[in-house]
Design a protein around this motif. Structure first.
Motif, PDB file in Angstrom:
ATOM      1  N   SER A  21       1.010  -1.361  -0.133  1.00  0.00           N
ATOM      2  CA  SER A  21      -0.016  -0.141  -0.152  1.00  0.00           C
ATOM      3  C   SER A  21       0.878   1.204   0.145  1.00  0.00           C
ATOM      4  CB  SER A  21      -0.483   0.312   0.779  1.00  0.00           C
ATOM      5  OG  SER A  21       0.075   0.173   2.099  1.00  0.00           O
ATOM      6  N   VAL A  22       2.462   1.237   0.131  1.00  0.00           N
ATOM      7  CA  VAL A  22       2.825   2.300  -0.073  1.00  0.00           C
ATOM      8  C   VAL A  22       3.235   3.450  -0.827  1.00  0.00           C
ATOM      9  CG1 VAL A  22       5.048   1.395   0.007  1.00  0.00           C
ATOM     10  CG2 VAL A  22       5.646   3.178   0.913  1.00  0.00           C
ATOM     11  N   HIS A  23       2.942   2.347  -2.274  1.00  0.00           N
ATOM     12  CA  HIS A  23       3.045   3.016  -3.861  1.00  0.00           C
ATOM     13  C   HIS A  23       1.536   3.969  -3.758  1.00  0.00           C
ATOM     14  CE1 HIS A  23       6.666   1.037  -4.979  1.00  0.00           C
ATOM     15  NE2 HIS A  23       5.849  -0.099  -4.377  1.00  0.00           N
ATOM     16  N   LEU A  24       0.628   3.453  -3.118  1.00  0.00           N
ATOM     17  CA  LEU A  24      -0.338   3.721  -3.322  1.00  0.00           C
ATOM     18  C   LEU A  24      -0.688   5.185  -2.243  1.00  0.00           C
ATOM     19  CD1 LEU A  24      -3.318   0.841  -2.978  1.00  0.00           C
ATOM     20  CD2 LEU A  24      -2.593   2.354  -4.796  1.00  0.00           C
ATOM     21  N   VAL A  25       0.148   5.142  -1.132  1.00  0.00           N
ATOM     22  CA  VAL A  25      -0.394   6.723  -0.273  1.00  0.00           C
ATOM     23  C   VAL A  25       0.804   7.262  -1.337  1.00  0.00           C
ATOM     24  CG1 VAL A  25       0.336   7.309   1.955  1.00  0.00           C
ATOM     25  CG2 VAL A  25      -0.335   5.074   2.187  1.00  0.00           C
ATOM     26  N   GLU A  26       1.919   7.259  -1.646  1.00  0.00           N
ATOM     27  CA  GLU A  26       2.985   7.838  -2.402  1.00  0.00           C
ATOM     28  C   GLU A  26       1.836   8.962  -3.617  1.00  0.00           C
ATOM     29  OE1 GLU A  26       6.668   5.339  -1.214  1.00  0.00           O
ATOM     30  OE2 GLU A  26       6.057   5.459  -3.292  1.00  0.00           O
ATOM     31  N   ASN A  27       1.123   7.746  -4.495  1.00  0.00           N
ATOM     32  CA  ASN A  27       0.941   8.667  -5.318  1.00  0.00           C
ATOM     33  C   ASN A  27      -0.524   9.676  -4.845  1.00  0.00           C
ATOM     34  OD1 ASN A  27       1.917   6.676  -7.151  1.00  0.00           O
ATOM     35  ND2 ASN A  27       0.644   5.071  -7.199  1.00  0.00           N
ATOM     36  N   GLU A  28      -0.989   9.252  -3.775  1.00  0.00           N
ATOM     37  CA  GLU A  28      -2.176  10.535  -3.584  1.00  0.00           C
ATOM     38  C   GLU A  28      -1.222  11.261  -2.403  1.00  0.00           C
ATOM     39  OE1 GLU A  28      -5.765  11.493  -2.273  1.00  0.00           O
ATOM     40  OE2 GLU A  28      -4.882   9.721  -3.886  1.00  0.00           O
ATOM     41  N   ILE A  29      -0.412  11.424  -2.036  1.00  0.00           N
ATOM     42  CA  ILE A  29       0.177  12.730  -1.648  1.00  0.00           C
ATOM     43  C   ILE A  29       0.745  13.248  -3.103  1.00  0.00           C
ATOM     44  CG2 ILE A  29       2.685  13.621  -0.125  1.00  0.00           C
ATOM     45  CD1 ILE A  29       2.525  10.806   1.691  1.00  0.00           C
ATOM     46  N   GLN A  30       1.591  12.713  -3.666  1.00  0.00           N
ATOM     47  CA  GLN A  30       1.838  13.445  -4.729  1.00  0.00           C
ATOM     48  C   GLN A  30       0.713  14.048  -5.786  1.00  0.00           C
ATOM     49  OE1 GLN A  30       5.704  13.636  -5.990  1.00  0.00           O
ATOM     50  NE2 GLN A  30       4.668  15.759  -6.405  1.00  0.00           N
ATOM     51  N   ALA A  31      -0.466  13.074  -5.963  1.00  0.00           N
ATOM     52  CA  ALA A  31      -1.359  14.417  -6.552  1.00  0.00           C
ATOM     53  C   ALA A  31      -2.190  15.721  -5.868  1.00  0.00           C
ATOM     54  CB  ALA A  31      -2.013  12.743  -6.405  1.00  0.00           C
ATOM     55  N   ARG A  32      -1.669  15.091  -4.034  1.00  0.00           N
ATOM     56  CA  ARG A  32      -2.087  16.700  -3.092  1.00  0.00           C
ATOM     57  C   ARG A  32      -1.727  17.617  -4.006  1.00  0.00           C
ATOM     58  NH1 ARG A  32      -6.453  15.680   0.562  1.00  0.00           N
ATOM     59  NH2 ARG A  32      -7.181  14.008   0.191  1.00  0.00           N
ATOM     60  N   ILE A  33       0.323  17.001  -3.520  1.00  0.00           N
ATOM     61  CA  ILE A  33       0.773  18.066  -3.975  1.00  0.00           C
ATOM     62  C   ILE A  33       0.977  18.873  -4.881  1.00  0.00           C
ATOM     63  CG2 ILE A  33       3.296  18.464  -4.135  1.00  0.00           C
ATOM     64  CD1 ILE A  33       3.806  16.478  -1.871  1.00  0.00           C
ATOM     65  N   ASP A  34       0.611  18.048  -6.090  1.00  0.00           N
ATOM     66  CA  ASP A  34       0.202  19.202  -7.514  1.00  0.00           C
ATOM     67  C   ASP A  34      -0.868  19.766  -7.422  1.00  0.00           C
ATOM     68  OD1 ASP A  34       3.142  17.488  -8.502  1.00  0.00           O
ATOM     69  OD2 ASP A  34       1.538  15.637  -8.911  1.00  0.00           O
ATOM     70  N   ASN A  35      -2.125  19.233  -7.119  1.00  0.00           N
ATOM     71  CA  ASN A  35      -2.757  20.207  -6.824  1.00  0.00           C
ATOM     72  C   ASN A  35      -2.710  21.330  -6.364  1.00  0.00           C
ATOM     73  OD1 ASN A  35      -5.818  20.710  -7.037  1.00  0.00           O
ATOM     74  ND2 ASN A  35      -6.270  19.950  -5.369  1.00  0.00           N
ATOM     75  N   ILE A  36      -1.944  21.269  -5.084  1.00  0.00           N
ATOM     76  CA  ILE A  36      -1.363  22.315  -4.338  1.00  0.00           C
ATOM     77  C   ILE A  36      -0.906  23.789  -4.806  1.00  0.00           C
ATOM     78  CG2 ILE A  36      -0.533  23.745  -2.097  1.00  0.00           C
ATOM     79  CD1 ILE A  36      -0.975  21.183  -0.294  1.00  0.00           C
ATOM     80  N   PHE A  37       0.504  22.713  -5.421  1.00  0.00           N
ATOM     81  CA  PHE A  37       1.360  23.859  -6.694  1.00  0.00           C
ATOM     82  C   PHE A  37       0.481  24.404  -7.426  1.00  0.00           C
ATOM     83  CE2 PHE A  37       5.338  21.510  -5.332  1.00  0.00           C
ATOM     84  CZ  PHE A  37       5.496  22.901  -4.985  1.00  0.00           C
ATOM     85  N   SER A  38      -0.597  23.774  -8.468  1.00  0.00           N
ATOM     86  CA  SER A  38      -1.911  24.639  -9.633  1.00  0.00           C
ATOM     87  C   SER A  38      -2.502  25.308  -8.600  1.00  0.00           C
ATOM     88  CB  SER A  38      -1.930  23.625  -9.700  1.00  0.00           C
ATOM     89  OG  SER A  38      -3.680  23.940 -10.742  1.00  0.00           O
ATOM     90  N   ASN A  39      -3.451  25.122  -7.541  1.00  0.00           N
ATOM     91  CA  ASN A  39      -3.362  26.321  -6.559  1.00  0.00           C
ATOM     92  C   ASN A  39      -2.370  27.729  -6.096  1.00  0.00           C
ATOM     93  OD1 ASN A  39      -6.171  25.065  -6.694  1.00  0.00           O
ATOM     94  ND2 ASN A  39      -5.672  23.654  -4.931  1.00  0.00           N
TER      95      ASN A  39
END
Length: 204
Positions: A21-39
């Motif tokens: 499950s660690v890969h899923l958590v990493e992907n979720e964190i990266q997606a949220r970071i990308d979203n914050i950068f966009s905002n």
């Protein structure tokens, strides 16, 4: 701020996540970071349109959020790098434990051959250093012998020089005495001529 705190909470789950499950958590964190950068990009545009008295504070707030998100991005990459190294080490250890070696296995003979060649090179280097030291010792001994010879030659030269100095002194004394004898002879001849002249004049 809420999105940043959510990412921070997800970061805390990385250390406790299992391998599946660690890969899923990493992907979720990266997606949220990308979203914050966009905002944040949109917030930068909006902050530039604020009135002058509010623009500076808005820009500082955006810069602080950007710094926090960059820090989270760096932490995620460091965790991924450590996980990759750990998994690679575990995989190599499992391959090593699962492997069976034979007497003629090339993977075992090559390191031995390299070790033997390395030891032979070291021995050759040691022999070369011994030969070099021996040659240096012989050269040093030759220089010492030459030094003794030169000292003896120098002493002989000094002795000859002293003898020549004495001979020069004697020659000068002889020349001086010959010069004085010459004047005595000339004086005596003149005196004899005068006496003979007076005797002839007196007798005649």
């Amino acid at each position: 701020d809420r999105q940043v705190h959510e990412v921070q909470s997800y970061m805390g789950h990385l250390e406790t996540s299992d391998k599946e499950s660690v890969h899923l958590v990493e992907n979720e964190i990266q997606a949220r970071i990308d979203n914050i950068f966009s905002n944040l990009e949109r917030l930068e545009i909006l902050s530039s349109k604020e009135p002058p008295n509010k623009r500076q504070n808005a820009k500082l707030r955006v810069d602080q959020l950007k710094y926090d998100v960059q820090h989270l991005q760096t932490a995620l990459r460091n965790f991924q790098h450590r996980r990759y190294i750990r998994e690679q080490q575990e995989r190599q250890r499992e391959e090593l434990l699962a492997r069976t070696f034979t007497a003629n296995d090339s993977d075992t003979t090559i390191p031995i051959d390299e070790t033997l060649q390395f030891n032979e090179s070291l021995q050759n280097a040691h022999r070369g250093m011994d030969d070099l030291i021996g040659s240096g010792t012989n050269i040093l001994q030759g220089l010492r012998d030459q030094r003794v010879t030169l000292k003896g030659t120098h002493k002989k030269i000094l002795d000859v020089a002293n003898m020549l100095g004495l001979s020069n002194t004697v020659m000068r004394l002889i020349e001086k005495r010959a010069f004085q004898d010459k004047y005595f002879m000339i004086g005596g001849m003149i005196l004899t001529c005068v006496i003979m002249f007076l005797i002839v004049q007196y007798l005649t």
